[in-house]
Scaffold this active site. Structure first.
Site, mmCIF file in Angstrom:
data_model
loop_
_atom_site.group_PDB
_atom_site.id
_atom_site.type_symbol
_atom_site.label_atom_id
_atom_site.label_comp_id
_atom_site.label_asym_id
_atom_site.label_seq_id
_atom_site.Cartn_x
_atom_site.Cartn_y
_atom_site.Cartn_z
ATOM 1 N N SER A 16 0.868 -1.181 0.000
ATOM 2 C CA SER A 16 0.000 0.000 0.000
ATOM 3 C C SER A 16 0.906 1.232 0.000
ATOM 4 O O SER A 16 2.131 1.102 -0.092
ATOM 5 C CB SER A 16 -0.888 -0.025 1.239
ATOM 6 O OG SER A 16 -0.080 -0.173 2.397
ATOM 7 N N GLU A 48 1.703 10.534 -10.621
ATOM 8 C CA GLU A 48 0.682 9.730 -11.308
ATOM 9 C C GLU A 48 -0.663 9.945 -10.624
ATOM 10 O O GLU A 48 -0.715 10.170 -9.409
ATOM 11 C CB GLU A 48 1.039 8.234 -11.241
ATOM 12 C CG GLU A 48 2.408 7.918 -11.816
ATOM 13 C CD GLU A 48 2.797 6.449 -11.656
ATOM 14 O OE1 GLU A 48 1.927 5.623 -11.307
ATOM 15 O OE2 GLU A 48 3.984 6.141 -11.868
ATOM 16 N N LYS A 50 -3.928 8.866 -8.708
ATOM 17 C CA LYS A 50 -4.261 7.731 -7.843
ATOM 18 C C LYS A 50 -5.677 7.296 -8.190
ATOM 19 O O LYS A 50 -6.655 7.913 -7.760
ATOM 20 C CB LYS A 50 -4.126 8.115 -6.370
ATOM 21 C CG LYS A 50 -4.229 6.914 -5.445
ATOM 22 C CD LYS A 50 -3.924 7.284 -4.013
ATOM 23 C CE LYS A 50 -3.957 6.051 -3.128
ATOM 24 N NZ LYS A 50 -5.261 5.357 -3.173
ATOM 25 N N ARG A 71 -5.381 -7.937 -5.188
ATOM 26 C CA ARG A 71 -4.273 -7.653 -4.262
ATOM 27 C C ARG A 71 -4.416 -8.451 -2.961
ATOM 28 O O ARG A 71 -3.436 -8.892 -2.382
ATOM 29 C CB ARG A 71 -4.243 -6.150 -3.958
ATOM 30 C CG ARG A 71 -3.176 -5.781 -2.943
ATOM 31 C CD ARG A 71 -3.078 -4.288 -2.702
ATOM 32 N NE ARG A 71 -2.094 -4.054 -1.649
ATOM 33 C CZ ARG A 71 -2.415 -3.860 -0.370
ATOM 34 N NH1 ARG A 71 -3.664 -3.853 0.016
ATOM 35 N NH2 ARG A 71 -1.466 -3.687 0.531
ATOM 36 N N GLU A 112 -4.526 -1.057 -12.024
ATOM 37 C CA GLU A 112 -5.786 -0.732 -11.351
ATOM 38 C C GLU A 112 -6.925 -0.928 -12.346
ATOM 39 O O GLU A 112 -6.886 -0.380 -13.451
ATOM 40 C CB GLU A 112 -5.742 0.734 -10.898
ATOM 41 C CG GLU A 112 -6.700 1.090 -9.813
ATOM 42 C CD GLU A 112 -6.240 0.684 -8.415
ATOM 43 O OE1 GLU A 112 -7.032 0.802 -7.480
ATOM 44 O OE2 GLU A 112 -5.074 0.231 -8.268
ATOM 45 N N LYS A 228 6.316 9.531 -6.811
ATOM 46 C CA LYS A 228 7.272 8.430 -6.703
ATOM 47 C C LYS A 228 8.678 8.935 -7.008
ATOM 48 O O LYS A 228 8.866 9.727 -7.942
ATOM 49 C CB LYS A 228 6.938 7.322 -7.726
ATOM 50 C CG LYS A 228 5.565 6.708 -7.514
ATOM 51 C CD LYS A 228 5.268 5.628 -8.555
ATOM 52 C CE LYS A 228 3.905 4.985 -8.299
ATOM 53 N NZ LYS A 228 3.561 3.978 -9.325
#
Length: 336
Positions: A16, A48, A50, A71, A112, A228
């Site tokens: 996570s 990016e 979410k 997941r 996702e 990131k």
């Protein structure tokens, strides 16, 4: 159709992210990781969106899609391969173009799965006209659709996906997140268009704020952005704390939930005779829009949530989707 889902172990932990709710939280994250490794001070960053969907883990062997999983708890998920095969955006073989880059024999990516807002509205419109129950929001619909034991039900839902991470591979992969996104795109994976590269944290924060401003006009639901560290080797060396990698942070947007007074319940009659209740509300601003009406889905939903005229109700708005009533604020009931 399956009787149940089989559990599958992931090749590496599907982690996570730690959350920051403002720019101070983001700067505090950077200061913490700079204290661990001075190289972070000179790092570049990738921002990016979410995506508010369901995390999926996709395994390819010799370029062929062989397994898809949820997941789960990050270590063990559920095998939903048959359902994911019905998602048109998912490449069953990579590279999609014969002249695409080489792919390691064993290759696992994370993405996702979600539903575009316009597709969600069209789905609900069809269900309403057919006299069937409508869905509450795109995220729950996507998650529920992928966890159907009958893949034909999944196939009837307008699911799509974006991929953004390599979870495992037995060959060379890109050294930076920015190159990784370009590599995934070149292999034929769908990736989000709103991804950007930044030489410093101030620029990355500005990109997050810009995404927040565009949130309402985007084609899909996002609940924040992710910053990131671009250098994947450096990010990996920073390690993890709890279940969160230190090399990234989620910059969460404010929730789109407010409370207001439910003045009355109206009823719309559809052209096929379907009756759909809606909430008549005391005007309230949510996400920059003044709202006086909201959907209540159907009469079962009103009974299930015990929604009563005169209640203070929780209201949620996502993107340009019509706001909906989540439920009553029971503590605010006065007995009048």
């Amino acid at each position: 159709p399956l009787d149940r889902f089989v559990k599958v172990a992931h090749p590496a932990p599907i982690l996570s992210l730690a959350n920051a709710f403002d720019t101070n939280g983001v700067r505090a994250w950077l200061e913490r990781v700079v204290r661990m490794d001075e190289r972070v001070r000179k790092a570049s960053f990738v921002v990016e969106p979410k995506i508010d969907g369901l995390t999926v883990v996709l395994t390819y062997r010799n370029g062929v899609f062989v397994q898809g999983a949820t997941r789960g708890d990050g270590e063990i998920g559920e095998d939903i391969t048959a359902n994911l095969r019905t998602v048109k955006a998912l490449p069953l073989r990579i590279p999609v173009n014969l002249d695409g880059p080489r792919v390691p024999d064993y290759f696992v990516v994370r993405g996702e799965a979600f539903i575009m807002l316009k597709d969600f509205e069209a789905l609900n419109q069809r269900l309403q006209e057919a006299g069937e129950k409508t869905y509450l929001n795109p995220r729950n619909t996507a998650a529920g659709s992928l966890r159907q034991l009958d893949p034909s039900l999944t196939a009837s839902r307008p699911l799509t996906l974006y991929v953004y991470q390599i979870a495992a591979a037995d060959g060379p992969t890109p050294a930076t997140q920015w190159e990784l996104i370009q590599y995934l795109k070149a292999l034929g994976f769908p990736v989000a268009g709103e991804i950007s590269l930044h030489t410093d944290l101030d620029s990355a924060i500005a990109a997050c704020q810009s995404l927040g401003e565009k949130r309402d006009s985007m084609a899909y639901e996002i609940d924040g952005s992710v910053i990131k560290i671009n250098d994947l080797g450096l990010a990996a060396e920073l390690g993890i704390v709890g279940k969160d990698p230190r090399g990234a942070i989620a910059f969460k947007f404010p929730a789109r939930e407010v409370t207001t007074l439910l003045r009355d319940i109206g009823v719309n009659v559809g052209r096929t005779g379907v009756l759909t209740p809606y909430a008549i509300l005391e005007a309230v601003e949510i996400g920059g829009v003044v709202v006086k009406q909201a959907t209540l889905h159907n009469f079962d939903y009103i009974a299930e949530k015990d929604i009563r005229i005169g209640d203070r109700v929780m209201l949620k708005r996502a993107g340009d989707v019509i706001p909906y009533v989540i439920g009553p604020v029971v503590d605010a009931r006065s007995g009048d």
